[in-house]
Design a protein around this motif. Structure first.
Motif, PDB file in Angstrom:
ATOM      1  N   GLY A  17       0.751  -1.007  -0.061  1.00 33.73           N
ATOM      2  CA  GLY A  17       0.121   0.071   0.054  1.00 33.73           C
ATOM      3  C   GLY A  17       0.930   1.153  -0.044  1.00 33.73           C
ATOM      4  O   GLY A  17       0.579   2.128  -0.869  1.00 33.73           O
ATOM      5  N   SER A  20       3.325   1.078  -3.334  1.00 33.40           N
ATOM      6  CA  SER A  20       2.729   1.346  -4.286  1.00 33.40           C
ATOM      7  C   SER A  20       2.337   2.913  -4.861  1.00 33.40           C
ATOM      8  O   SER A  20       2.308   3.192  -5.857  1.00 33.40           O
ATOM      9  N   SER A  21       1.920   3.455  -3.953  1.00 35.17           N
ATOM     10  CA  SER A  21       1.498   4.955  -3.967  1.00 35.17           C
ATOM     11  C   SER A  21       2.477   5.513  -4.300  1.00 35.17           C
ATOM     12  O   SER A  21       2.408   6.724  -4.819  1.00 35.17           O
ATOM     13  N   SER A  25       5.570   6.905 -12.214  1.00 37.13           N
ATOM     14  CA  SER A  25       4.841   6.422 -13.394  1.00 37.13           C
ATOM     15  C   SER A  25       5.755   6.421 -14.923  1.00 37.13           C
ATOM     16  O   SER A  25       5.066   6.380 -15.882  1.00 37.13           O
ATOM     17  N   TYR A  71      -1.686  -0.914 -12.455  1.00 32.42           N
ATOM     18  CA  TYR A  71      -1.501  -0.590 -11.023  1.00 32.42           C
ATOM     19  C   TYR A  71      -2.456   0.357 -10.630  1.00 32.42           C
ATOM     20  O   TYR A  71      -2.101   1.378  -9.716  1.00 32.42           O
ATOM     21  N   THR A  72      -3.605   0.547 -11.426  1.00 30.55           N
ATOM     22  CA  THR A  72      -4.616   1.605 -10.973  1.00 30.55           C
ATOM     23  C   THR A  72      -6.091   0.722 -10.689  1.00 30.55           C
ATOM     24  O   THR A  72      -6.058  -0.339 -10.925  1.00 30.55           O
ATOM     25  N   ASP A  77      -5.292   7.047 -11.065  1.00 26.93           N
ATOM     26  CA  ASP A  77      -3.811   7.079 -10.404  1.00 26.93           C
ATOM     27  C   ASP A  77      -3.617   7.314  -9.182  1.00 26.93           C
ATOM     28  O   ASP A  77      -2.837   6.897  -8.407  1.00 26.93           O
ATOM     29  N   ARG A  78      -4.722   7.780  -8.510  1.00 24.89           N
ATOM     30  CA  ARG A  78      -4.806   8.133  -7.016  1.00 24.89           C
ATOM     31  C   ARG A  78      -5.075   7.176  -6.210  1.00 24.89           C
ATOM     32  O   ARG A  78      -4.746   6.966  -5.045  1.00 24.89           O
ATOM     33  N   LEU A  79      -5.393   5.775  -6.855  1.00 21.32           N
ATOM     34  CA  LEU A  79      -5.822   4.732  -6.031  1.00 21.32           C
ATOM     35  C   LEU A  79      -4.667   3.640  -6.248  1.00 21.32           C
ATOM     36  O   LEU A  79      -4.962   2.349  -6.156  1.00 21.32           O
ATOM     37  N   THR A  80      -3.458   3.966  -6.558  1.00 27.67           N
ATOM     38  CA  THR A  80      -2.414   2.966  -6.864  1.00 27.67           C
ATOM     39  C   THR A  80      -2.119   2.083  -5.859  1.00 27.67           C
ATOM     40  O   THR A  80      -1.911   0.841  -5.820  1.00 27.67           O
ATOM     41  N   GLY A  81      -2.001   2.875  -4.565  1.00 27.97           N
ATOM     42  CA  GLY A  81      -1.723   2.050  -3.399  1.00 27.97           C
ATOM     43  C   GLY A  81      -2.907   1.073  -3.054  1.00 27.97           C
ATOM     44  O   GLY A  81      -2.544  -0.090  -2.515  1.00 27.97           O
TER      45      GLY A  81
END
Length: 128
Positions: A17, A20-21, A25, A71-72, A77-81
């Protein structure tokens, strides 16, 4: 042993978590290598490669439009974690399913073994 596995899984989810965030990119080593000789330009909201490089021959795989692609979560992209946590959870679920199947196969194999059932492996003497 279960406590160790739970602790390991917890640390893996936490690391996934957080890391990943923080992931870049920018293309990784393989992507960067295949894109040598090309430039990435945005045309109508989509990226296109201009020039000559190996990556121009690449095609999207069948799951490129899936909810967890790149990874999204649905391209956000803000939910990568969160995508990282879901990926680790899916990997552990697959691991535990495989281990459970293997254990079930082994215990079924033991039950079918005549030695484990108390049967004798030597022939009985014939009575006269």
């Amino acid at each position: 042993m279960n406590g160790f596995l739970f602790g390991f899984a917890s640390v893996a989810v936490l690391v996934a978590g957080l890391l990943s965030s923080a992931a870049s990119s920018q293309p990784d080593g393989l992507d960067a290598t295949t894109q040598r000789g090309c430039t990435v330009v945005e045309v109508d909201g989509a990226e296109q490669l201009r020039g000559e490089c190996i990556a121009q021959n690449a095609a999207d795989h069948r799951w490129a439009d899936s909810p967890l692609a790149d990874y999204t979560i649905d391209g956000n992209d803000r939910l990568t974690g969160v995508a990282g946590v879901l990926g680790v959870a899916a990997a552990f679920a697959a691991l535990f399913a495989v281990v459970r199947i293997i254990r079930a196969g082994r215990s079924g194999h033991r039950r079918a073994d005549p030695v484990s059932e108390g049967a004798s492996t030597s022939p009985e003497p014939e009575s006269q």
